[in-house]
Design an enzyme around this catalytic site. Structure first.
Site, short mmCIF file in Angstrom:
data_model
loop_
_atom_site.label_atom_id
_atom_site.label_comp_id
_atom_site.label_asym_id
_atom_site.label_seq_id
_atom_site.Cartn_x
_atom_site.Cartn_y
_atom_site.Cartn_z
N HIS A 304 2.62 0.63 0.99
CA HIS A 304 1.50 1.37 1.55
C HIS A 304 0.22 0.62 1.27
O HIS A 304 0.09 0.02 0.20
CB HIS A 304 1.43 2.79 0.95
CG HIS A 304 0.63 3.72 1.79
ND1 HIS A 304 -0.74 3.80 1.70
CD2 HIS A 304 1.01 4.56 2.77
CE1 HIS A 304 -1.16 4.68 2.59
NE2 HIS A 304 -0.14 5.16 3.25
N ASP A 361 7.54 8.29 4.66
CA ASP A 361 8.45 8.13 5.79
C ASP A 361 9.88 7.83 5.37
O ASP A 361 10.81 7.98 6.16
CB ASP A 361 7.95 7.01 6.71
CG ASP A 361 6.75 7.47 7.50
OD1 ASP A 361 6.69 8.66 7.81
OD2 ASP A 361 5.88 6.63 7.79
N1 CMC Z 1 9.07 -4.66 2.91
C1 CMC Z 1 9.02 -5.90 2.38
N2 CMC Z 1 7.88 -6.49 1.96
C2 CMC Z 1 6.75 -5.80 2.10
C3 CMC Z 1 6.72 -4.49 2.64
C4 CMC Z 1 7.94 -3.93 3.05
N3 CMC Z 1 7.99 -2.69 3.55
N4 CMC Z 1 5.46 -4.05 2.66
C5 CMC Z 1 4.71 -5.03 2.15
N5 CMC Z 1 5.49 -6.08 1.81
C6 CMC Z 1 5.07 -7.33 1.15
C7 CMC Z 1 4.33 -8.24 2.12
O1 CMC Z 1 5.21 -9.14 2.75
C8 CMC Z 1 3.39 -8.94 1.17
O2 CMC Z 1 4.10 -9.90 0.45
P1 CMC Z 1 3.41 -11.33 0.10
O3 CMC Z 1 2.17 -11.00 -0.68
O4 CMC Z 1 4.45 -12.06 -0.67
O5 CMC Z 1 3.08 -11.96 1.43
C9 CMC Z 1 3.00 -7.86 0.16
O6 CMC Z 1 4.12 -6.96 0.15
C10 CMC Z 1 1.73 -7.12 0.51
O7 CMC Z 1 1.89 -6.56 1.81
P2 CMC Z 1 0.74 -6.38 2.87
O8 CMC Z 1 1.33 -6.60 4.24
O9 CMC Z 1 -0.46 -7.18 2.50
O10 CMC Z 1 0.39 -4.86 2.66
P3 CMC Z 1 -0.47 -3.96 3.62
O11 CMC Z 1 -1.24 -3.05 2.77
O12 CMC Z 1 -1.22 -4.78 4.61
O13 CMC Z 1 0.66 -3.16 4.46
C11 CMC Z 1 2.16 -1.47 5.18
C12 CMC Z 1 1.00 -1.84 4.23
C13 CMC Z 1 2.44 0.02 5.09
C14 CMC Z 1 1.76 -1.81 6.63
C15 CMC Z 1 3.41 -2.28 4.78
O14 CMC Z 1 3.76 -2.02 3.44
C16 CMC Z 1 4.59 -2.02 5.70
O15 CMC Z 1 4.66 -2.59 6.79
N6 CMC Z 1 5.55 -1.13 5.26
C17 CMC Z 1 6.69 -0.80 6.09
C18 CMC Z 1 6.28 0.17 7.16
C19 CMC Z 1 6.08 1.56 6.60
O16 CMC Z 1 6.90 2.09 5.89
N7 CMC Z 1 4.95 2.19 7.03
C20 CMC Z 1 4.65 3.56 6.68
C21 CMC Z 1 3.42 3.72 5.86
S1 CMC Z 1 3.32 5.39 5.19
C22 CMC Z 1 3.07 6.39 6.57
C23 CMC Z 1 1.70 6.30 7.09
O17 CMC Z 1 0.78 6.74 6.36
O18 CMC Z 1 1.52 5.83 8.21
#
Ligand code: CMC
Length: 426
Positions: A304, A361
């Site tokens: 998240h 989720d």
């Molecule tokens: N699986 C594997 N790796 C992950 C995931 C994941 N679900 N989420 C983040 N990472 C890794 C990402 O690759 C990065 O690694 P590195 O630093 O080595 O490159 C690190 O963790 C930081 O991730 P980020 O992309 O900078 O994090 P963000 O804050 O931009 O993204 C997120 C947040 C929710 C978009 C992301 O965690 C994600 O895509 N999760 C899966 C989709 C999901 O479950 N979304 C629902 C969110 S809760 C409901 C809502 O409020 O909408």
């Protein structure tokens, strides 16, 4: 309420940037003085930017805390109905008995949709994704409520909020019924909000003895509450940005639904189930985890932007998940798979180092599946529930002077100034 100033020095010039304290959380640095500096602030993904001041929801991602109007989410989910939470989001506090009766009655009065709206459904293919239908039909509501709607009028804004919250379950259920080729069910105003939604989803006109299930109703209501609001996330910010132009609020909510649909946001609940289908069985989990670590795929339902400890909604959702599965006697192999995945992820350094925990989720999809909601409807339910949050933010924005949302950019394109004839252009 600037307590003190931050100082920014650019090209030898010093700028005083006021620091503003809220009631909770990080203070902000007001960067408006950058206007005179010749620079813009640069923050892709709005990672450190607060574009608004708000009194509705507070999140402390480090502590795993979520407050609506100051109340912790678990207290609300366990002690209040979704419509009471919606009232609090809209009005600032939970309703007393009289306010509750009045608000619930107003919602009941507006559950039906204009008969002409049914025709919009017929324009969609039966296999259209229900989120596509929702973007269309909620946007279409703007055609039904436009000429007489003055967004600067407080009463008009209030009735808009009531109409939206009241009609979302009806429209959501209609989008499902349409995909099944079943007749639409009219709302029953002797049922409460969650009961009514389940009735419109699952009853048929032949079903004269339709029976409610209290465990399912309560779980549904909790799911609504846990999705009601989440401060300035992508879809809420979309609603605010669209609303900042003075656009029709139904069209603004349709924009929010579109933003919610993506798998990084509300679409993740559907993606979790698809992921479980793809993995298949517990034996395949290690292989799947290798793909996650090599960044081929993401572990959906994990991670998240704000929560870096745990998602407090996920905690209540997990408890509800256990209750529902036990009450319904469901022993789904998908659940076993989800739990194996959760266990491995929580112990794996890849996830620990990146603070990746199950989000709301991860469990909501499992409960929704258990109560018979098809996967394609998961995000629709999120949209239904989030409508109270979206419209509360829209109301908050319109209740005070606001500016059109208009970000700046860092231009990195070409610098040609003279027109140069391109060979073969004609
Ligand atoms: N699986 C594997 N790796 C992950 C995931 C994941 N679900 N989420 C983040 N990472 C890794 C990402 O690759 C990065 O690694 P590195 O630093 O080595 O490159 C690190 O963790 C930081 O991730 P980020 O992309 O900078 O994090 P963000 O804050 O931009 O993204 C997120 C947040 C929710 C978009 C992301 O965690 C994600 O895509 N999760 C899966 C989709 C999901 O479950 N979304 C629902 C969110 S809760 C409901 C809502 O409020 O909408």
């Amino acid at each position: 309420m600037a307590d003190t100033n931050a100082k920014l020095t650019v090209n030898g010039e010093e700028y005083e940037l006021p620091i503003i304290e809220g009631t909770l959380g990080r203070p902000v640095i007001d960067v408006a003085a950058l206007q005179e500096s010749g620079f813009w602030s640069y923050d892709p993904g709005f990672k450190v930017t607060a574009p608004v001041e708000s009194k509705i929801t507070y999140i402390d991602g480090g502590k795993g805390e979520l407050l609506h109007r100051g109340y912790p989410i678990d207290e609300l989910a366990n002690n209040a109905e979704y419509l009471e939470v919606a009232y609090a989001l809209l009005n600032g506090d939970l309703p007393n008995a009289e306010q509750k009766a009045d608000f619930f009655e107003k919602i009941r009065e507006h559950t039906a949709v204009h008969d002409q709206l049914r025709k919009f459904f017929e324009g969609f293919r039966r296999d259209a994704h229900p989120m596509a239908i929702m973007v269309g039909v909620v946007g279409a509501l703007s055609a039904f409520y436009h000429e007489d709607l003055d967004v600067s009028n407080e009463e008009h804004r209030e009735i808009t909020a009531i109409r939206l919250i009241a009609k979302m379950p009806t429209l959501a259920a209609m989008s499902y019924k349409y995909s099944q080729g079943e007749p639409f069910m009219y709302p029953r105003n002797d049922f409460n909000y969650a009961e009514n939604f389940l009735y419109m989803m699952f009853a048929t006109p032949a079903d004269v003895d339709y029976e409610k299930n209290d465990v399912i109703t309560r779980a549904m209501d909790k799911i609504f509450t846990l999705h009601a609001d989440h401060e300035q996330n992508a879809s809420t910010s979309t609603v605010r940005l669209a609303g900042s132009t003075g656009a029709n609020p139904y069209a603004c909510i349709a924009a929010g639904i579109a933003a919610l649909w993506g798998p990084s946001h509300g679409g993740a609940n559907e993606a979790v189930l698809e992921m479980l289908d793809e993995i298949g069985t517990v034996e395949n989990v290690p292989e799947f985890m290798e793909k996650v670590k090599s960044r081929e795929v993401k572990l959906m339902g994990f991670g998240h932007r704000v929560y870096k400890n745990f998602d407090p909604r996920a905690k209540v959702m997990k408890e509800t998940c256990d209750e529902v599965l036990e009450a319904l006697g469901i022993n789904d192999p998908k659940l076993e798979l989800a739990m194996a995945l959760e266990k491995i992820a929580l112990e794996d350094p890849f996830f620990i180092e990146r603070n990746l925990y199950p989000n709301v989720d991860f469990y909501s999809g499992i409960i929704l599946k258990a109560i018979g909601i098809p996967t394609s409807m998961f995000t629709v339910i999120f949209a239904l529930a989030r409508t109270s949050g979206w419209i509360s933010h829209w109301l908050e924005m319109h209740s005070a002077p606001y500016k059109i949302g208009r970000p700046r950019q860092l231009y990195t394109g070409e610098t040609r100034r003279d027109f140069v004839e391109v060979e073969d252009r004609k």
